[in-house]
Design an enzyme around this catalytic site. Sequence first.
Site, PDB file in Angstrom:
ATOM      1  N   SER A 136       0.852  -1.188   0.000  1.00  0.00           N
ATOM      2  CA  SER A 136       0.000   0.000   0.000  1.00  0.00           C
ATOM      3  C   SER A 136       0.881   1.229   0.000  1.00  0.00           C
ATOM      4  O   SER A 136       2.023   1.191   0.512  1.00  0.00           O
ATOM      5  CB  SER A 136      -0.888   0.015   1.250  1.00  0.00           C
ATOM      6  N   TYR A 149      -2.244  -1.144  10.119  1.00  0.00           N
ATOM      7  CA  TYR A 149      -2.314  -1.373   8.678  1.00  0.00           C
ATOM      8  C   TYR A 149      -1.008  -0.930   8.035  1.00  0.00           C
ATOM      9  O   TYR A 149      -0.413  -1.657   7.227  1.00  0.00           O
ATOM     10  CB  TYR A 149      -3.495  -0.612   8.078  1.00  0.00           C
TER      11      TYR A 149
END
Length: 253
Positions: A136, A149
Amino acid sequence: MKLSDHTVFIAGGTSGIGQELARRFAAAGSTVVVGGRDGDALARLAEEGFGTVRIDVTDAACVTAARDTVLARYPGLDTVITMSGVMRMEDLRDPAHFEATAATVDTNLLGTIRVVDAFTPHLIGRGAGTFVTVTSGIAFLPFPPMPSYAASKAGVHAYSEALRAQLAGTGVDVVELVPPAVATAGQEKVNPHALPLDEFATEVMDLLAQEPTPREILVKGVQMHRWAERDGTYDDLVAQRSQALANLPGRRG
């Protein structure tokens, strides 16, 4: 990489980016097997002609069973994409956040490792193949309301680098897909700047088709995240993104 004539397994492909990539690879002429936990979604994808298998990447026995099922049906499997992931808001001032941390790391980082470990002997045995791991932009430019995350995806990045080095000479490539915010599952309402899914997928497939395939698949919308430290914008961008901490439930009002 050539986009046609592959046999591709996408773990976590029942929705969002994974599902869209499944359709893109199929349209390009590859055989695609989708894995996930959502039985209804798997049934719908089976009706579309995809191979399907149930997989829960947090369960080692389930991953092994899914691997065995996939290889029994598709012994020519040559591409494995690890899409499974969860994204949760966490307030680190509240110790109760740890439950979300554990679930996030178990799915995003350990889940990736479980899938990679399961298929590594097969791909090495073939002498050719590709792992596509998914990180990401947040792995490189943290979004402070989602600390675990960010940490889990940064971990996948580091693991992908090490995996690539260890598999050198085996014929197995490691490609890291680095999405920015993409408009899936209503995310366009949460983040109006999220990249449209169709636009993102088109850019990803174009990058994957390059020869040689880039080690990192970086669409234009994620360049800012990936190179923030190099470009000297990191501190200012993290400070800007930290303003979102005011939206955490325990900090409102």
